[in-house]
Write an enzyme that holds these catalytic residues in place. Structure first.
Site, PDB file in Angstrom:
ATOM      1  N   GLY A  43      63.424 -13.977  30.257  1.00 30.75           N
ATOM      2  CA  GLY A  43      63.517 -15.366  29.817  1.00 30.75           C
ATOM      3  C   GLY A  43      64.825 -15.570  29.079  1.00 30.75           C
ATOM      4  N   GLN A  48      70.593 -19.513  23.478  1.00 27.61           N
ATOM      5  CA  GLN A  48      71.115 -18.143  23.540  1.00 27.61           C
ATOM      6  C   GLN A  48      72.459 -18.049  24.251  1.00 27.61           C
ATOM      7  OE1 GLN A  48      67.096 -16.578  24.984  1.00 27.61           O
ATOM      8  NE2 GLN A  48      67.932 -14.839  23.872  1.00 27.61           N
ATOM      9  N   CYS A  91      64.156  -9.551  22.460  1.00 20.91           N
ATOM     10  CA  CYS A  91      64.960 -10.750  22.685  1.00 20.91           C
ATOM     11  C   CYS A  91      66.372 -10.321  23.066  1.00 20.91           C
ATOM     12  CB  CYS A  91      64.993 -11.572  21.396  1.00 20.91           C
ATOM     13  SG  CYS A  91      65.928 -13.108  21.538  1.00 20.91           S
ATOM     14  N   LEU A  92      66.937 -10.983  24.071  1.00 20.77           N
ATOM     15  CA  LEU A  92      68.287 -10.620  24.515  1.00 20.77           C
ATOM     16  C   LEU A  92      69.333 -10.873  23.424  1.00 20.77           C
ATOM     17  CD1 LEU A  92      68.264 -11.861  28.223  1.00 20.77           C
ATOM     18  CD2 LEU A  92      67.846  -9.562  27.343  1.00 20.77           C
ATOM     19  N   HIS A 133      57.891 -17.842  23.307  1.00 25.63           N
ATOM     20  CA  HIS A 133      59.095 -17.245  22.717  1.00 25.63           C
ATOM     21  C   HIS A 133      60.323 -18.129  22.997  1.00 25.63           C
ATOM     22  CE1 HIS A 133      61.749 -13.554  21.931  1.00 25.63           C
ATOM     23  NE2 HIS A 133      62.579 -14.393  22.525  1.00 25.63           N
ATOM     24  N   GLU A 134      60.459 -18.556  24.263  1.00 23.85           N
ATOM     25  CA  GLU A 134      61.636 -19.358  24.639  1.00 23.85           C
ATOM     26  C   GLU A 134      61.574 -20.752  24.013  1.00 23.85           C
ATOM     27  OE1 GLU A 134      64.001 -17.742  25.835  1.00 23.85           O
ATOM     28  OE2 GLU A 134      62.847 -15.996  26.468  1.00 23.85           O
ATOM     29  N   HIS A 137      62.967 -20.720  20.638  1.00 21.59           N
ATOM     30  CA  HIS A 137      64.432 -20.710  20.599  1.00 21.59           C
ATOM     31  C   HIS A 137      64.998 -22.130  20.504  1.00 21.59           C
ATOM     32  CE1 HIS A 137      65.856 -16.616  20.987  1.00 21.59           C
ATOM     33  NE2 HIS A 137      65.089 -16.359  22.035  1.00 21.59           N
TER      34      HIS A 137
HETATM   35 CO    CO Z   1      64.664 -14.498  22.743  1.00 17.54          CO
END
Ligand code: CO
Length: 195
Positions: A43, A48, A91-92, A133-134, A137
């Protein structure tokens, strides 16, 4: 475009609604999928990649070939949450950092797709977790904001390392100062809402 890392100010930005779905937005989404697969993620939210847009993409399989599992959520709203379940998240924007997060088990989301069509979807398990989660963000919320105090204590040294690295990149001029990043996000958000 690149994936920004904690504590980049874009990760704390409350993003604005997408007002126009056009070729440029489709190009943005395409690039986001490329970055997500490169980073082996499932995701990725616009925040991000330092874009102040209410938009995220997911592919719970993480398989670039599996186009059928790709979903794009534009201006998403989680309209229903049922149950509660603990699960590990990463998380990236916080590479190699993992913790247990409590999330709703089943959710219903309303959003627009890349054709500008509204849709509603009810999901559980991993897709439900990824979407929650997304969605966070887009409000500038990170999974580390939702972990237990003991997990927080455990992760504190790693977070401090991220902070040190980020400030060092700013000092050396590889990254703009927080103020300048926020100014840029503000300018982008303004130009978006003015169409
Ligand atoms: Co994340």
């Amino acid at each position: 475009m690149e994936i920004v890392q904690y504590p980049h100010p874009a990760l704390r930005w409350k993003s604005s609604d997408v007002t126009r779905i056009d070729a440029s937005l489709r190009e943005t989404v395409e690039q986001m999928f490329e970055l997500m697969y490169e980073a082996k993620g499932i995701g990725l939210a616009a925040n991000q990649v330092a874009l102040p847009l209410r938009l995220f993409i997911i592919n719970p399989t993480g398989e670039e070939q599996d186009k059928e599992s790709e979903l794009v959520f534009i201006n998403p709203e989680i309209t229903s949450r049922k149950g509660s379940v603990l699960g590990e998240e990463g998380c990236l924007s916080l590479p190699e950092l993992y913790a247990e997060v409590r999330r709703a088990d089943e959710i219903t989301v309303e959003a627009y797709d890349l054709d500008g069509q509204g849709f509603e979807i009810t999901l559980d398990d991993l897709p439900s977790r990824v979407i929650q989660h997304e969605s966070d963000h887009l409000d500038g919320v990170l999974f580390i904001d939702r972990i237990s105090e003991s997990a927080e204590r455990e992760l504190a040294p790693k977070l401090a390392d991220f902070e040190t690295l980020f400030r060092r990149q700013q000092s050396s001029g590889d990254l703009p100062a927080d103020e300048d990043i926020r100014g840029e996000l503000e300018a982008q958000a303004t130009s978006l809402t003015q169409g």
